[in-house]
Design a protein around this motif. Structure first.
Motif, mmCIF file in Angstrom:
data_model
loop_
_atom_site.group_PDB
_atom_site.id
_atom_site.type_symbol
_atom_site.label_atom_id
_atom_site.label_comp_id
_atom_site.label_asym_id
_atom_site.label_seq_id
_atom_site.Cartn_x
_atom_site.Cartn_y
_atom_site.Cartn_z
ATOM 1 N N UNK A 44 0.477 -1.246 0.227
ATOM 2 C CA UNK A 44 0.394 0.222 -0.270
ATOM 3 C C UNK A 44 1.343 0.915 0.017
ATOM 4 N N UNK A 45 -0.032 2.211 -0.788
ATOM 5 C CA UNK A 45 0.829 3.649 -0.888
ATOM 6 C C UNK A 45 1.009 3.927 0.793
ATOM 7 N N UNK A 424 5.431 5.753 -8.670
ATOM 8 C CA UNK A 424 5.078 6.213 -7.115
ATOM 9 C C UNK A 424 3.687 5.492 -7.226
ATOM 10 N N UNK A 425 2.738 5.883 -8.034
ATOM 11 C CA UNK A 425 1.618 5.732 -8.314
ATOM 12 C C UNK A 425 1.221 4.306 -9.386
ATOM 13 N N UNK A 426 1.265 3.308 -8.434
ATOM 14 C CA UNK A 426 0.899 2.115 -8.920
ATOM 15 C C UNK A 426 1.425 1.518 -9.869
ATOM 16 N N UNK A 429 7.689 1.051 -7.088
ATOM 17 C CA UNK A 429 8.168 1.801 -5.943
ATOM 18 C C UNK A 429 7.897 1.677 -4.756
ATOM 19 N N UNK A 430 8.287 1.591 -3.268
ATOM 20 C CA UNK A 430 7.510 1.564 -2.171
ATOM 21 C C UNK A 430 7.832 3.471 -1.893
ATOM 22 N N UNK A 431 6.438 3.388 -1.971
ATOM 23 C CA UNK A 431 5.746 5.512 -1.916
ATOM 24 C C UNK A 431 5.331 5.528 -0.631
ATOM 25 N N UNK A 459 -5.826 3.872 -0.375
ATOM 26 C CA UNK A 459 -6.135 2.992 -1.672
ATOM 27 C C UNK A 459 -4.850 2.009 -2.906
ATOM 28 N N UNK A 460 -4.388 2.804 -2.568
ATOM 29 C CA UNK A 460 -3.410 2.647 -4.148
ATOM 30 C C UNK A 460 -2.426 1.294 -3.943
ATOM 31 N N UNK A 461 -2.259 0.096 -4.344
ATOM 32 C CA UNK A 461 -1.244 -0.406 -3.863
ATOM 33 C C UNK A 461 -0.028 -0.925 -5.395
ATOM 34 N N UNK A 462 1.395 -0.715 -4.481
ATOM 35 C CA UNK A 462 2.145 -0.973 -6.061
ATOM 36 C C UNK A 462 2.409 -2.372 -5.473
#
Length: 620
Positions: A44-45, A424-426, A429-431, A459-462
């Motif tokens: 998760x971001x 970074x978004x989706x 990377x670890x964000x 709610x974003x998952x990388x």
């Protein structure tokens, strides 16, 4: 905007803000346990929120504002802050409130060290070969630049408490290198800004990779760079990077780059950032595995004999002759070679200070400032669109909705900043998002919008991965084993040359290139070819779209009846009459720029075309 100097002195002046028990210095071990990451799983971001001190407190440590910037003080928000939640009044409601939950919330009394304590665990991912991204988001004047880049241009050893995330992260990495935590470590740095949706290289021209970051460089004309996208891989063509040996060398380049960043004064901020600022550190090192204990036939036979002794009577074991040692397993040499292979890890740390959103009714921007504000707000809107699309994608995944029925592309290409934030978004990377807010009542709506953005980011998952290249050491053969290998190699060479003679013709160390090595060698050429072809495709598509839009606009302006012209947004009866009068005088519009001769300014014309014909920002 020095936060730390006035925290304890002015803490009693914040009656409306009620921070709950807030540990001032969280231990690294506790935070690490919360942020443990895996190299192959969704992550998760992470989002932290920071509320800056009121302007009445900050003003005591800053020079007075000019008369045109002097605004009446605003009352404070009735905000409730706990360790992980923040509650604010709802806009346009008399008594309703709304609460938000995040990984961490910092009130006005939090120090720079408190914030960095929750950034530090992500730096461990840098050492593990994972890409890491930290970006600051918020309205103008909310403390983003102070949080990220504080103490730039000053002597950090004299003001270490106020140092921002960038300085602390670089010090942390070089401290680990000095302790010998990394083998064959190399650190390179590059600087970029996105000004009016164009990418510029801020690294001083004398600070390329050949100078080891020893010089500060001279401020000159900035180079405009191209951003190319091939799938999810984003490349900035022509971006310079400099190798830095320590934190002092980095500070010289960093301060020189910040002097070239675009800043200007508005009614809300004397030194407002007019561009997005990106710092990228590339850290590469070799990870050598621990050597296993030697495995010999003697050790295997001793283990076997001990097991036989345990399973037979003592008298028979004493009379039985010793059994010969068993041979080594066929897979032993292969497994030991794989275990001794070293890994070359390369990771990137991106530290991003986004420009703040602006309301021109309060900033008073005009001319160039207004144009800069328009591009800043457009790029932040593009970031919010990407976050909303990723949020919808995450909700569909959680609700087991088929992706084929909701196959909407993520709009990364709508802006240069979203292209650079795609990892970074989706991405992989670890964000960490640092969302900065203002405690004044006059900033209630921007603060509400910032917290809504932060809640969507949660709610974003990388899909975090490790960037590694394995190095397998060549086996050193001696004695009969070396001769046997040479015989086999000579037989292979003779067979390839159709020579039936089994004699040894060469004992050189040449070997065939494996498929993996060939892929590594050819990958830059293939990627460059793909990027070049993609650039040509994008250029052709942009030209075709520009021609179609131009034809549509000219068709409307030259042939549409007055009633249809009056229905266009921002045209109205007066401007529609000007267009009809120009057509009656026999002066047909041959290009979009011809509309400026009847009274349309460049900014107004760009806005009219954008709202009526959905043209890009840089269409004119």
């Amino acid at each position: 905007m020095a936060f730390r100097k006035q925290q304890h002195r002015n803490a009693h002046q914040l009656p409306a803000v009620a921070p709950a028990a807030e540990p001032q210095h969280a231990s690294s071990s506790s935070v690490l346990s919360c942020y443990s990451s895996s190299s192959s799983q969704k992550q998760a971001l992470k989002v932290i929120v920071r509320v800056r001190p009121p302007n009445s407190c900050i003003a005591r440590t800053l020079p007075p504002l000019p008369p045109q910037h002097d605004l009446p003080p605003s009352p404070l928000l009735a905000t409730t802050i706990t360790e992980s939640t923040v509650t604010i009044p709802k806009p346009y409601h008399d008594s309703a409130t709304k609460s938000y939950s995040f990984d961490r919330v910092f009130g006005p009394v939090a120090s720079q060290a408190d914030v960095f304590a929750h950034v530090e665990p992500l730096l461990c991912d840098v050492l593990a070969g994972r890409n890491v991204s930290v970006f600051a988001y918020g309205q103008t004047g909310s403390g983003k630049t102070h949080t990220m880049n504080a103490c730039a241009g000053g002597r950090r050893e004299h003001d270490g408490e106020a140092a921002g995330i960038t300085y602390r992260a670089v010090d942390w990495i070089f401290d680990r290198i000095a302790r010998g935590k990394l083998v064959d470590a190399r650190v390179c740095v590059s600087f970029m800004e996105i000004y009016n949706d164009e990418v510029y290289d801020l690294l001083p021209r004398g600070g390329g990779s050949s100078n080891n970051g020893s010089g500060g460089g001279a401020v000159g004309e900035l180079r405009k760079l191209k951003v190319m996208t091939a799938g999810r891989k984003v490349t900035v063509i022509g971006l310079d990077q400099a190798a830095v040996a320590d934190a002092t060398a980095f500070a010289k380049l960093f301060e020189a780059a910040l002097r070239q960043r675009s800043t200007a004064g508005t009614k809300l901020n004397v030194s407002s950032s007019r561009s997005h600022f990106l710092v990228q550190l590339t850290v590469s090192h070799v990870e050598t595995p621990r050597k296993p204990p030697p495995l010999t036939p003697t050790s295997v036979s001793s283990a076997a004999s001990s097991s036989n002794t345990a399973s037979t009577p003592t008298s028979k074991a004493a009379a039985a002759p010793p059994s010969p040692p068993p041979p080594l397993p066929p897979h032993a040499s292969t497994s030991r070679a794989a275990a001794s292979a070293s890994r070359e890890l390369t990771s990137k740390l991106a530290l991003i200070d986004l420009a703040g959103s602006e309301d021109n009714r309060f900033t008073g921007n005009q001319g160039d400032r207004f144009e800069e504000s328009r591009h800043i707000n457009a790029s932040l809107f593009a970031i919010r669109s990407v976050v909303s699309a990723l949020k919808e994608e995450s909700n569909n995944s959680n609700n087991n909705i088929s992706s084929s029925s909701n196959n909407k592309p993520i709009p990364y290409r709508n802006s240069k900043i979203t292209q650079l934030l795609s990892d970074s978004l989706g991405g992989t990377a670890s964000s960490l998002a640092v969302v900065c807010c203002s405690p004044e009542m006059s900033d209630l709506l921007p603060t509400h919008n910032s917290l809504e953005f932060a809640s969507h980011c949660c709610l974003i998952r990388n899909n975090v991965v490790v960037n590694e290249v394995r190095r397998r050491p060549a086996p050193a053969l001696e004695g009969p084993a070396a001769g046997g290998a040479a015989d086999k190699k000579s037989l292979r060479v003779n067979k390839e040359n159709n020579d039936p003679s089994p004699s040894i013709t060469s004992a050189s160390s040449d070997r065939r290139v494996t498929l993996k090595e060939a892929e590594i060698l050819l990958r830059p050429l293939v990627e460059a070819s793909i990027l070049a072809e993609r650039e040509r495709e994008l250029a052709r598509a942009a030209q075709s779209k520009h021609a179609q839009l131009t034809e549509r606009i000219l068709e409307t302006m030259n042939n549409a009846p007055p009633s249809q012209l009056r229905q266009l947004k921002m045209i109205g009866p007066q401007r529609a009459g000007m267009i009809v009068k120009a057509r009656e005088n026999g002066k047909a519009f041959e290009s979009v720029g011809d509309l400026q001769r009847i009274g349309f300014s460049r900014d107004l014309l760009g806005t009219v075309l954008q709202v009526n014909f959905q043209t890009p920002i840089d269409f004119i």
